[in-house]
Every structure is written in C-alpha cells, then in structure tokens.
Design an enzyme around this catalytic site. Structure first.
Site, mmCIF file in Angstrom:
data_model
loop_
_atom_site.group_PDB
_atom_site.id
_atom_site.type_symbol
_atom_site.label_atom_id
_atom_site.label_comp_id
_atom_site.label_asym_id
_atom_site.label_seq_id
_atom_site.Cartn_x
_atom_site.Cartn_y
_atom_site.Cartn_z
ATOM 1 N N ARG A 99 -23.663 -31.970 -44.951
ATOM 2 C CA ARG A 99 -22.464 -32.397 -45.665
ATOM 3 C C ARG A 99 -21.223 -32.126 -44.852
ATOM 4 O O ARG A 99 -21.162 -31.155 -44.100
ATOM 5 C CB ARG A 99 -22.317 -31.608 -46.968
ATOM 6 C CG ARG A 99 -23.442 -31.769 -47.909
ATOM 7 C CD ARG A 99 -23.255 -30.888 -49.115
ATOM 8 N NE ARG A 99 -23.016 -29.499 -48.735
ATOM 9 C CZ ARG A 99 -22.428 -28.607 -49.506
ATOM 10 N NH1 ARG A 99 -22.013 -28.924 -50.700
ATOM 11 N NH2 ARG A 99 -22.257 -27.380 -49.099
ATOM 12 N N SER A 161 -27.132 -22.806 -40.708
ATOM 13 C CA SER A 161 -27.995 -21.851 -41.412
ATOM 14 C C SER A 161 -29.331 -21.629 -40.710
ATOM 15 O O SER A 161 -30.408 -21.956 -41.241
ATOM 16 C CB SER A 161 -28.193 -22.320 -42.852
ATOM 17 O OG SER A 161 -26.945 -22.403 -43.456
ATOM 18 N N ASP A 215 -25.299 -19.628 -44.194
ATOM 19 C CA ASP A 215 -25.071 -19.946 -45.613
ATOM 20 C C ASP A 215 -25.003 -18.710 -46.513
ATOM 21 O O ASP A 215 -24.300 -18.699 -47.529
ATOM 22 C CB ASP A 215 -26.110 -20.956 -46.137
ATOM 23 C CG ASP A 215 -27.545 -20.565 -45.824
ATOM 24 O OD1 ASP A 215 -27.775 -19.514 -45.204
ATOM 25 O OD2 ASP A 215 -28.458 -21.337 -46.190
#
Ligand code: BGC
Length: 475
Positions: A99, A161, A215
C-alpha cells in the site's frame, strides 16, 4: 513482588490449557486422533521451559551473543508526543499486497488519510530484486501523481516487514526474506538504498525516504497514540513478530552516535526463535513437513508454529496423515487436501467459530469446498484439530509476551496488536489474556487492537525521524 514458583505455575497451566475433549462415536477413531495429536498438545512443563528458553535467547540477543533472536535496534527512541505535523507518505510492504498511504498530521492527530493498494504478483515476489524495487518506485510515482503532489517534497516512512539489520533509522539490511517473498539478490543489501535508487532512477517525484521500520514498530507507535501505556507491538498475521521498549542502557548494538536516549524500540524478530535448535523439543513431524513445504526451508521456526501463513497448513498435514491412516473421510483425500497451502488459516478461524458458537456450518462448507466427503465424526475431528493447533499458537505467543512483561518491569503495559490472525480468530485473544495472566502473575496488561499500525505508524515514525534530524542538527 514475590515470584511464583514454576511448579505451581505448571500445575495451574496443566488444568487451564486443557481443550474440550473430542466427542466422536467411534472409539478407535478417537484413539487414533489423540495419538496423532499427542505431541501437538503442550504441557505446562513445556510451556514454562519455552519461556525460560525465550528469556535466555532475549538476553543473549541483546548482548550480541549468538541467539536465534536478532533483538534489532530500531533507533526509535521516542513515541509520538502530539507535536507531529505535516504531510507524510508511507509505503507498506510485507504481504501479497502493498500500500501507499498519504497521511496528514496536525498536533500528532491524523486529519487526512489516502490509501491505495497495489498488487505484487508472484513474479515480482520471487525473482529479481531490482525489478521489485523499480515496481515499488513506479507505484510511489503513480500515487504521488494521483495526489497531485509531484512538485512537493514528501518524507516517506518505509514499512519493510522483514528481518533487517538496522545501522540507523534509515538503513535496513535485509537478513532473509520470509512469508511469500524470495528475491535472493536483495539479501544482504540495504532496502532503503534500493528504494531511493529506484525512485531517483525515475526522477519524477520529490520523495525522501527518511525512515525504515518493521510493522510491529509501526503498531507500537500507533498504539501509543491510542493508549500512552503502550510498550509492546505485536503482529499476528501472515507472519508474526513483536517489538518492545527497552532501556537504552541495556542495548549494546548502537551504530550511530548516542544522544542521551533513555529508551529505544527493539525489534525482536521472534519469527526466527528456535532456528538454532533451542525449540526442537516443541517440533512435531507436522512442523517439519510444514517447513519442508515452505518457500524458505529451515528458517523461521517459531513463525511456522504460530502465524497465519502456516496454521492452516499444519492442520492440513495432520489431516493428510489421518486420511492415510484411514481415520477421516473414509480414507479418501481430495486433490485440494493434498495441495500445500489449500487449507488456509482463514478456514481455521471459521471452523473455530463453529466451535465457539456450538453451532454453524462453516466446517461442513469448507470440507465440501475442499472436495471432501465427511460424516459427523469427521467434522468433530476437524474442529478438534483446529482447536488444538490454535491453542498451541496462543500458548506460544502468550509465554513469550509474559517473559517480555516480566523483563520490562513496568507497572502497566498495553500491548498493541494487529494482524489478520488476531483480528479474525474468534478466541485467540481470550486465550492469550488467560495464559498471559497465568504466566506473568501480577503483571497489569491489556491487548489493544491497533489497526493499520504498519501504515499510520510509518507516517508517525517518519515525523519522529524528521524531529530527531532537526534536533540533532541543532546540537
Ligand atoms: C517478519 C517480521 C514481521 C512479521 C510480521 C515476519 O515474517 O520477519 O519482520 O514483523 O513477519 O509481518
């Protein structure tokens, strides 16, 4: 506070972790299932031992001694304090989608958020690193153009991540890929540098990568905005990991100049817990098989016991064995049951929902979808396996969190959690609350869902990075 002796905890645990007995008509099938699952059940003694091993690995990792835990310094020494201001970009890479996010902060509060999801196909996830980063830069550019911000200088927080060695807040050397990624040429290289180079190659935006984060870190930071007691960030999703606030004087690995930091976020990278063999006493044949079916073998031992990418697969390999022994589905497998990855963890959550509700057709529907012909006993057995596998994951996560709570020595800790497994599993949270209480007696804590920490947290970390840059330049 007086410490509670281990044998007392073991006794309490042994009675608390018992799952509801399997109810099937046929005694032979019952015995076969119990025999097949005997090693998947964790005894109180094993759980306590796992806690001791984790504590020792944490201690070794933080002192830079050989350990399966990286205990990585994130160089984030502070949490948002309400002074974060401006426009920030976040790039969130970790799952099969990634994203781009635009965040506008005013007095530390999010006043605007624009999000766009981009798909990353398998050819991109498993292949040439440059191609992957060129694609990321292409999406950065697409997003910035769409937001009409091509002329604006935009600081970007990069949520990457995967396990990294961090040499600074904006340097992250990839240790290994995990989950669904494997682009070997990136291993050992700085993901930030690769992204910067790809952005500069295009030369069509003014995006500056100011921080790289995990994350879990984003989740902790985002959690701190929701609840100032937040001091642990946890992801239970496709992968799993945790981070926590450590006293700076306890942290040895520090490659940039210190500025009197009192604390710092440590990214544990607990997915790799046990890669050096310290958790072999937990490993079952099913876990070995899951590892062999995985993209990167002999790595991420702990993650493969507990996370969303693998829990369904554990259930599948157990069922495969029971079919072979003629215990379920009349000894007949379907093509899907024999396909690695076909039994997803979302199925486990749905099946667990049937157990929690005491009614429901999810289990039957899923077995039908997998092309399996099932009787009443089959359904009960599948539900039971999902319960045992889920319960083991809850125990494993809880015992590690309990160790952290004891280590941190804070009066009250909020654990910020995100991830699809945590959100969709109907009783993981209930079990975790129960087990953590038993394993860290007297410790005050709560589990707080901090959604989208990897997105919002990246914006906040970028804002913190700018504040630090400014402060250090002034001193
Ligand atoms: C990665 C971690 C990440 C976790 C959750 C693991 O596979 O190694 O860095 O935090 O997944 O996404």
């Amino acid at each position: 506070m007086a410490t509670v002796p281990n044998d007392h905890i073991i006794r309490i645990l042994d009675s608390a972790i018992r799952v509801a007995p399997l109810q099937v008509e046929d005694n032979w099938r019952l015995q076969q299932v119990e025999a097949a699952l005997s090693l998947v059940h964790l005894s109180g003694e094993k759980v306590v031992k796992i806690g001791e091993v984790f504590r020792s690995e944490v201690e070794k990792g933080i002192h830079e001694q050989p350990s399966s835990l990286q205990m990585e310094n994130t160089y984030i020494p502070e949490l948002p304090d309400g002074t974060e201001e401006g426009l920030f970009l976040a790039l969130d890479l970790g799952g099969t989608n990634f994203r781009m996010i635009l965040l506008e902060l005013e007095h530390g509060k999010l006043i605007r958020e624009e999000v766009k999801h981009y798909h990353i196909g398998e050819d991109m996830r498993i292949g040439c690193g440059e191609k992957l980063f060129d694609y990321l830069a292409e999406c950065v550019s697409d997003f910035v153009k769409e937001q009409n911000l091509t002329g604006t200088t935009l600081p970007l927080g990069f949520t990457f991540s995967f396990p990294m060695i961090q040499k600074a807040l904006d340097i992250g050397i990839l240790v290994t890929w995990t989950k669904s990624f494997n682009c070997p040429s990136v291993v050992g290289r700085d993901a930030v540098q690769m992204l910067r180079e790809a952005i500069h190659r295009r030369g069509d935006t003014h995006v500056e990568v100011v921080a790289v984060l995990n994350d879990t870190t984003g989740t902790l930071v985002q959690g701190a905005v929701l609840d100032s007691r937040t001091a642990i960030g946890l992801i239970l999703g496709t992968g799993s990991n945790a981070c926590y606030l450590e006293r700076a004087d306890k942290v040895q690995h520090w490659e940039v100049q210190r500025h009197g930091e009192k604390q710092v976020i440590i990214d544990i990278e607990w997915g790799a817990f046990g890669d050096n063999g310290v958790l072999d006493f937990v490993k079952t044949d099913y876990d070995r098989q899951v590892d062999q079916n995985s993209l990167i073998k002999n790595s991420f031992t702990f993650e493969k016991y507990i996370s969303g990418k693998y829990m369904g697969e554990i259930v599948r390999v157990i069922l495969q064995k029971l079919v072979k022994d003629g215990v379920v589905f009349n000894g007949k497998a379907s093509e899907k049951l024999l396909t690695s990855g076909a039994f997803t963890t979302s199925f486990v959550s749905l099946i667990e929902q049937d157990t929690v509700d005491g009614v429901g057709n999810n289990t039957k529907d899923i077995l039908d979808k997998l092309g399996l012909t099932s009787d009443e006993d089959d359904i009960e057995i599948v539900k039971y396996i999902c319960e045992v596998v889920s319960n083991r994951a809850a125990l494993l996560v809880s015992v590690c969190l309990a160790v952290l709570l004891k280590r941190m020595d804070r009066a009250d800790v909020t654990i910020a959690v995100d991830g699809s497994l945590f959100k969709h599993h109907p009783r993981l949270k209930t079990w975790m609350n129960k087990y953590i209480k038993l394993l860290a007696p007297g410790k005050k804590f709560r589990l707080l869902l901090a959604e989208d920490g990897s997105g919002k947290g990246a914006g906040l970390v970028a804002a913190i990075a700018l504040k630090l840059q400014k402060r250090f330049q002034e001193t």
